[in-house]
Design a protein around this motif. Structure first.
Motif, PDB file in Angstrom:
ATOM      1  N   PHE A 129      -5.312 -16.024  10.413  1.00 34.83           N
ATOM      2  CA  PHE A 129      -4.024 -16.245   9.751  1.00 34.83           C
ATOM      3  C   PHE A 129      -4.026 -15.830   8.283  1.00 34.83           C
ATOM      4  O   PHE A 129      -3.253 -16.343   7.491  1.00 34.83           O
ATOM      5  N   ASP A 130      -4.887 -14.899   7.943  1.00 39.68           N
ATOM      6  CA  ASP A 130      -4.969 -14.424   6.557  1.00 39.68           C
ATOM      7  C   ASP A 130      -3.768 -13.520   6.256  1.00 39.68           C
ATOM      8  O   ASP A 130      -3.698 -12.381   6.713  1.00 39.68           O
ATOM      9  N   ASP A 131      -2.820 -14.048   5.480  1.00 43.53           N
ATOM     10  CA  ASP A 131      -1.622 -13.271   5.141  1.00 43.53           C
ATOM     11  C   ASP A 131      -1.566 -12.936   3.659  1.00 43.53           C
ATOM     12  O   ASP A 131      -0.481 -12.720   3.103  1.00 43.53           O
ATOM     13  N   ARG A 132      -2.719 -12.900   3.015  1.00 45.07           N
ATOM     14  CA  ARG A 132      -2.745 -12.495   1.612  1.00 45.07           C
ATOM     15  C   ARG A 132      -2.211 -11.077   1.459  1.00 45.07           C
ATOM     16  O   ARG A 132      -2.436 -10.227   2.314  1.00 45.07           O
ATOM     17  N   HIS A 133      -1.510 -10.838   0.364  1.00 47.60           N
ATOM     18  CA  HIS A 133      -0.925  -9.520   0.131  1.00 47.60           C
ATOM     19  C   HIS A 133      -2.026  -8.463   0.105  1.00 47.60           C
ATOM     20  O   HIS A 133      -3.126  -8.686  -0.393  1.00 47.60           O
ATOM     21  N   TYR A 134      -1.682  -7.305   0.659  1.00 43.03           N
ATOM     22  CA  TYR A 134      -2.628  -6.194   0.699  1.00 43.03           C
ATOM     23  C   TYR A 134      -2.101  -5.090  -0.208  1.00 43.03           C
ATOM     24  O   TYR A 134      -0.949  -4.656  -0.074  1.00 43.03           O
ATOM     25  N   ILE A 135      -2.943  -4.636  -1.133  1.00 43.57           N
ATOM     26  CA  ILE A 135      -2.555  -3.590  -2.091  1.00 43.57           C
ATOM     27  C   ILE A 135      -3.108  -2.253  -1.613  1.00 43.57           C
ATOM     28  O   ILE A 135      -4.323  -2.098  -1.439  1.00 43.57           O
ATOM     29  N   THR A 136      -2.237  -1.281  -1.387  1.00 42.77           N
ATOM     30  CA  THR A 136      -2.680   0.037  -0.947  1.00 42.77           C
ATOM     31  C   THR A 136      -3.264   0.815  -2.130  1.00 42.77           C
ATOM     32  O   THR A 136      -3.128   0.418  -3.286  1.00 42.77           O
ATOM     33  N   ARG A 137      -3.892   1.934  -1.825  1.00 42.92           N
ATOM     34  CA  ARG A 137      -4.465   2.754  -2.893  1.00 42.92           C
ATOM     35  C   ARG A 137      -3.399   3.287  -3.838  1.00 42.92           C
ATOM     36  O   ARG A 137      -3.657   3.532  -5.010  1.00 42.92           O
ATOM     37  N   SER A 138      -2.203   3.461  -3.321  1.00 41.88           N
ATOM     38  CA  SER A 138      -1.112   3.962  -4.164  1.00 41.88           C
ATOM     39  C   SER A 138      -0.469   2.860  -4.986  1.00 41.88           C
ATOM     40  O   SER A 138       0.438   3.123  -5.772  1.00 41.88           O
ATOM     41  N   GLY A 139      -0.934   1.615  -4.814  1.00 42.25           N
ATOM     42  CA  GLY A 139      -0.393   0.509  -5.585  1.00 42.25           C
ATOM     43  C   GLY A 139       0.728  -0.250  -4.900  1.00 42.25           C
ATOM     44  O   GLY A 139       1.265  -1.207  -5.450  1.00 42.25           O
ATOM     45  N   LYS A 140       1.066   0.131  -3.668  1.00 42.85           N
ATOM     46  CA  LYS A 140       2.122  -0.552  -2.933  1.00 42.85           C
ATOM     47  C   LYS A 140       1.598  -1.864  -2.374  1.00 42.85           C
ATOM     48  O   LYS A 140       0.483  -1.941  -1.872  1.00 42.85           O
ATOM     49  N   THR A 141       2.426  -2.915  -2.480  1.00 42.21           N
ATOM     50  CA  THR A 141       2.032  -4.230  -1.989  1.00 42.21           C
ATOM     51  C   THR A 141       2.621  -4.465  -0.599  1.00 42.21           C
ATOM     52  O   THR A 141       3.830  -4.399  -0.413  1.00 42.21           O
ATOM     53  N   LEU A 142       1.752  -4.713   0.361  1.00 47.54           N
ATOM     54  CA  LEU A 142       2.191  -5.028   1.717  1.00 47.54           C
ATOM     55  C   LEU A 142       2.176  -6.537   1.903  1.00 47.54           C
ATOM     56  O   LEU A 142       1.230  -7.215   1.494  1.00 47.54           O
ATOM     57  N   LYS A 143       3.229  -7.046   2.542  1.00 45.58           N
ATOM     58  CA  LYS A 143       3.342  -8.481   2.771  1.00 45.58           C
ATOM     59  C   LYS A 143       3.571  -8.753   4.251  1.00 45.58           C
ATOM     60  O   LYS A 143       3.784  -7.841   5.028  1.00 45.58           O
ATOM     61  N   GLY A 144       3.538 -10.018   4.612  1.00 45.09           N
ATOM     62  CA  GLY A 144       3.898 -10.412   5.969  1.00 45.09           C
ATOM     63  C   GLY A 144       2.955  -9.868   7.022  1.00 45.09           C
ATOM     64  O   GLY A 144       1.724  -9.859   6.867  1.00 45.09           O
ATOM     65  N   LEU A 145       3.536  -9.374   8.119  1.00 43.05           N
ATOM     66  CA  LEU A 145       2.748  -8.931   9.267  1.00 43.05           C
ATOM     67  C   LEU A 145       1.856  -7.736   8.954  1.00 43.05           C
ATOM     68  O   LEU A 145       0.729  -7.641   9.454  1.00 43.05           O
ATOM     69  N   LEU A 146       2.336  -6.804   8.124  1.00 43.73           N
ATOM     70  CA  LEU A 146       1.514  -5.646   7.778  1.00 43.73           C
ATOM     71  C   LEU A 146       0.303  -6.056   6.954  1.00 43.73           C
ATOM     72  O   LEU A 146      -0.793  -5.510   7.126  1.00 43.73           O
ATOM     73  N   ALA A 147       0.487  -7.026   6.052  1.00 42.97           N
ATOM     74  CA  ALA A 147      -0.648  -7.531   5.281  1.00 42.97           C
ATOM     75  C   ALA A 147      -1.630  -8.258   6.192  1.00 42.97           C
ATOM     76  O   ALA A 147      -2.853  -8.109   6.057  1.00 42.97           O
ATOM     77  N   MET A 148      -1.113  -9.049   7.130  1.00 43.02           N
ATOM     78  CA  MET A 148      -1.983  -9.742   8.083  1.00 43.02           C
ATOM     79  C   MET A 148      -2.782  -8.750   8.915  1.00 43.02           C
ATOM     80  O   MET A 148      -3.971  -8.956   9.171  1.00 43.02           O
ATOM     81  N   LEU A 149      -2.131  -7.662   9.321  1.00 50.61           N
ATOM     82  CA  LEU A 149      -2.836  -6.640  10.110  1.00 50.61           C
ATOM     83  C   LEU A 149      -3.936  -5.980   9.285  1.00 50.61           C
ATOM     84  O   LEU A 149      -5.052  -5.771   9.775  1.00 50.61           O
ATOM     85  N   ALA A 150      -3.635  -5.649   8.043  1.00 44.25           N
ATOM     86  CA  ALA A 150      -4.644  -5.029   7.183  1.00 44.25           C
ATOM     87  C   ALA A 150      -5.849  -5.955   7.001  1.00 44.25           C
ATOM     88  O   ALA A 150      -7.006  -5.517   7.083  1.00 44.25           O
ATOM     89  N   ASN A 151      -5.583  -7.238   6.766  1.00 45.77           N
ATOM     90  CA  ASN A 151      -6.677  -8.196   6.601  1.00 45.77           C
ATOM     91  C   ASN A 151      -7.447  -8.382   7.907  1.00 45.77           C
ATOM     92  O   ASN A 151      -8.676  -8.483   7.900  1.00 45.77           O
TER      93      ASN A 151
END
Length: 220
Positions: free
Chosen positions: A160-182
């Protein structure tokens, strides 16, 4: 490399259900015409069954007949809910998935994919597909966690890790996409791959699919 299409292992009846539903409607109409005194509850049940067959048949005709497309440039997944795309140049490894236990690697009916970087892959996915991957592949992470001698994290933190994920380009992913990245990071830590492809989506054994994809990887 020429374009190849992979179909799901289990073919859906598609047009057969539509034909059955139309036949059911016709039979029901004739039944009511010839036997007007028939019980209304029985007619309602038959009508409900015919409508259900019709809805399922229509839905299945809208489903893609192909689950994967392999071109000289990329591997692409198709589903009624959306899909994802990974370029061969961004794939580090494709191999049969296994779960380690006491020094042994037990094969499981999945193909693992490890990427070089996540950004391009995540940008090709809609939240609905991200949710589908998270739900369908969570059992693999739980299995690996239970068999790990010294798990690096608590299972609840990984699932259930939904911490924001920062892409290399600096874009912040939230929600389900951030959970998937984590989740992909945890998958790599415990299983060696970022995400997985179920054997049910393939028209051939996992080893044959891995061999095919590796030929595309070698050619790019």
């Amino acid at each position: 490399m020429k374009t190849r299409y992979i179909k799901p292992l289990t073919a859906k009846p598609r047009g057969i259900l539509l034909l059955l539903s139309l036949s059911a409607f016709l039979a029901l109409g004739l039944l009511v015409f010839w036997f007007p005194q028939i019980n209304s509850a029985a007619v309602a049940l038959l009508l409900l069954a015919a409508v259900t067959l019709l809805i399922i048949g229509i839905k299945q005709t809208q489903d893609p007949e192909v689950s994967f497309t392999l071109t000289f440039m990329h591997l692409q997944f198709h589903s009624p809910y959306g899909g994802w795309l990974a370029r061969w140049t961004n794939i580090a490894e494709i191999g049969p998935a296994t779960v380690a236990y006491q020094g042994w690697h037990q094969p499981i009916p999945w193909v693992g994919v490890r990427l070089k970087e996540y950004d391009e892959f995540l940008e090709s996915i809609c939240p609905r597909i991200a949710s589908k991957i998270l739900m369908e592949q969570r059992a693999l992470l739980i299995m690996a966690y239970r068999r790990a001698e010294h798990p690096p994290h608590h299972i609840e933190d990984m699932l259930f890790d939904d911490r924001h994920y920062i892409t290399r380009s600096g874009k912040t992913l939230k929600g389900l996409l951030a959970m998937l990245a984590n989740r992909m990071k945890y998958n790599r830590e415990l299983l060696g791959y970022d995400f997985f492809i179920s054997e049910d989506l393939l028209d051939r054994p996992t080893d044959d699919f891995v061999g095919l994809t590796r030929r595309y990887l070698a050619a790019c």
